[in-house]
Design an enzyme around this catalytic site. Structure first.
Site, PDB file in Angstrom:
ATOM      1  CG  ASP A   1      44.429  53.256   4.588  1.00  0.00           C
ATOM      2  OD1 ASP A   1      44.511  53.850   5.787  1.00  0.00           O
ATOM      3  OD2 ASP A   1      43.930  53.441   3.689  1.00  0.00           O
TER       4      ASP A   1
ATOM      5  CD  GLU B   1      38.478  51.458   1.234  1.00  0.00           C
ATOM      6  OE1 GLU B   1      39.129  50.822   1.035  1.00  0.00           O
ATOM      7  OE2 GLU B   1      37.936  52.344   0.626  1.00  0.00           O
TER       8      GLU B   1
END
Length: 542
Positions: free
Chosen positions: A119, A515
């Site tokens: 992910d 991120e």
């Protein structure tokens, strides 16, 4: 000075009108001819000026068909993050520091869940966001695959999409069962290791009749329905398989309505959904495009529009809220028209388009309806967590809607009495894309690997650990806390992005800003593909 009187025509005598010379008659005809030409030229100039004025007002000039080299280069970079995130037995691996991983995923249920994508910066496979990644990548290909083809990126996009949908097919072993997660996030987040080195158990999580998950099942249906359109002309058998899964999953999602974060409370700390209504509309919209079945359009416009669509209220497009996407996608149907759509459905489509108009008006910085949610540098800014998701998602919808207006001959967007043209929306999308690529107060490219200055401390396990390092679950944290830049470049990663004051702190421990995610990449791929050049006409989804 030369005497030109001899060249003037001789006046004929009133006494002898028929005795004008042959040469004099020829000269008179020549002068008349020239005068007529001048009159025609003047008339044409006036007409052309008037026509162009009217055309520019009612039919804005289309963007250039010239390929934008900056966006082409950025697209080539962005596309590579999907390769960075791949799980499974890698084929034609393009990322030198990546290797095979997750080969035993799904084994406990006799399933092959080795493919799919991680992910974000961890090694989890979360079904909800990765399905949304597939849906958005499909939409980008469907709208702008011909642009991708011009810069030799279409095959890569199709391959990345299929890597996800292969996984989703295997994750749906029966009508009412969908595996939505591989790995334990609590365990995963207590480790810092490369995906190739994982030794911890990888438990599976599923939704089913007893523990339903409407939003994740519906999003997976949307992913498969949209992907079925992508592969329809290149792999008809695979396309039909995807569509069959999509229809089964939509039926499961709609029949057993419940938030998956209610059925499975431990999900709430990660991808907790705020509601499932938007995913049901989203899936039905894609199924309508994929099948042409009127019942899916009726589902969105007549049966559930009033209760699910929140007409008239613009919202942000993101992994958790697909309403703005539904509004734009169904505006496509309304703008391009269809003679066989009943009046009641048409009324619903008009409401979707009106709401899409409101979304667009909120994005235009000069509009009186413009959202105040933007940084001083001009970036759409909604929340400190992964803010670029909202910026590039908004830009994608804007460039798509701009093209819908061009292709349908819709010249004007009305915002509280103000008039805007398709190019205004495109310019907004350009502003967001350029900000991401370095035209910002930090002069920093938020797309890793593009430009000379981009984040070097991306919060990403694989990128932060040398490929030849021998680490276990715990001792890999020395790489998280290292002061050295990442030894591997997470090329194509679109990080979370700046704070409201347009600043960015390049630190691996700065999860809020540093991120990346796969759906961020799907958005930026769509934006860059749309801005590469202009399209002469609307691509067909069928």
């Amino acid at each position: 000075m030369e005497d030109k009187s001899k060249d003037l025509p001789t006046k004929y005598s009133t006494d002898s009108p028929t005795k004008t010379s042959k040469g004099s008659w020829g000269w008179m005809l020549f002068v008349i001819f020239i005068a007529v030409l001048v009159a025609i030229a003047c008339a044409f100039t006036l007409w052309d000026s008037f026509y162009r004025s009217r055309w520019s007002h009612h039919h804005p000039v289309r963007p250039s068909r010239t390929i934008n080299d900056k966006y082409a280069n950025a697209l080539g970079v962005a596309m590579q993050f999907f390769d960075v995130q791949k799980s499974g037995k890698l084929v034609n691996n393009k990322i030198a520091w990546r290797g095979d991983s997750g080969l035993l995923d799904g084994m406990e249920e006799n399933l092959d869940l080795s493919k799919g994508m991680y992910d974000a910066g961890d090694t989890m496979k979360f079904g909800f966001p990765v399905a949304f990644t597939a849906t958005m990548l499909s939409w980008a290909i469907l709208e702008y695959g011909h642009h991708m083809q011009e810069v030799k990126q279409l095959e890569s996009a199709q391959d990345s999409l299929k890597w996800i949908t292969d996984y989703l097919i295997n994750a749906h072993p029966s009508d009412n069962v969908l595996f939505i997660q591989v790995g334990d996030p609590e365990v995963d987040h207590s480790c810092w290791e490369r995906p190739e080195a994982i030794t911890e158990p990888r438990p599976l999580t599923q939704v089913n009749i007893s523990y339903p998950g409407t939003e994740v099942a519906a999003e997976t249906a949307a992913a498969m329905a949209s992907a079925s359109l992508v592969f329809k002309s290149i792999n008809a058998t695979y396309s039909k398989l995807l569509l069959n899964h999509a229809q089964q999953l939509f039926s499961f999602a709609d029949t057993y309505r419940c938030l998956y974060s209610v059925s499975i409370p431990q999900i709430q700390n990660y991808y907790n959904s705020s509601g499932y209504e938007d995913e049901l509309l989203w899936a039905a919209a894609w199924l309508y495009h994929a099948t042409g079945d009127q019942s899916y359009l009726t589902y969105d416009t007549v049966a559930n529009g009033n209760s699910f669509a929140d007409w008239g209220n613009p919202t942000w497009f993101c992994w958790d809220n697909k309403l703005a996407g539904v509004q734009v996608l169904l505006s496509r149907v309304n703008l391009f028209g269809s003679a066989d759509i009943p009046d009641e459905e048409n009324l619903g489509l008009q409401k979707y388009q009106k709401t899409a108009d409101a979304v667009m008006c909120s994005l235009l910085p000069d509009s009186s309806l413009a959202t105040p949610d933007r940084s001083e540098g001009g970036l759409i800014w909604v929340t400190k967590w992964n803010v670029l998701q909202y910026s590039v998602a908004s830009a994608f919808l804007a460039v798509v809607y701009s093209d819908y207006m061009f292709w349908s001959g819709t010249s004007t967007l009305y915002c509280n009495g103000e008039q805007y043209e398709p190019m205004d929306l495109r310019n907004f999308a350009i502003s967001q894309a350029n900000y991401v690529l370095g035209n910002n107060p930090m002069k920093l490219s938020y797309l890793v690997g593009f430009g000379n200055d981009y984040p070097k401390y991306v919060h990403h396990r694989g990128a932060s650990i040398p490929a030849d390092a021998n680490t276990g679950c715990k001792n890999g944290f020395k790489w998280l806390n290292s002061t050295a830049p990442n030894p591997n470049v997470a090329i194509g990663a679109l990080v979370g992005g700046p704070f409201l004051n347009d600043t960015y702190m390049d630190s691996r421990n700065n999860i809020v800003q540093a991120e990346p995610t796969t759906y961020n990449s799907a958005f930026i791929v769509g934006v860059l593909s749309g801005l590469l050049t202009s399209s002469p006409k609307a691509p067909a989804f069928t």
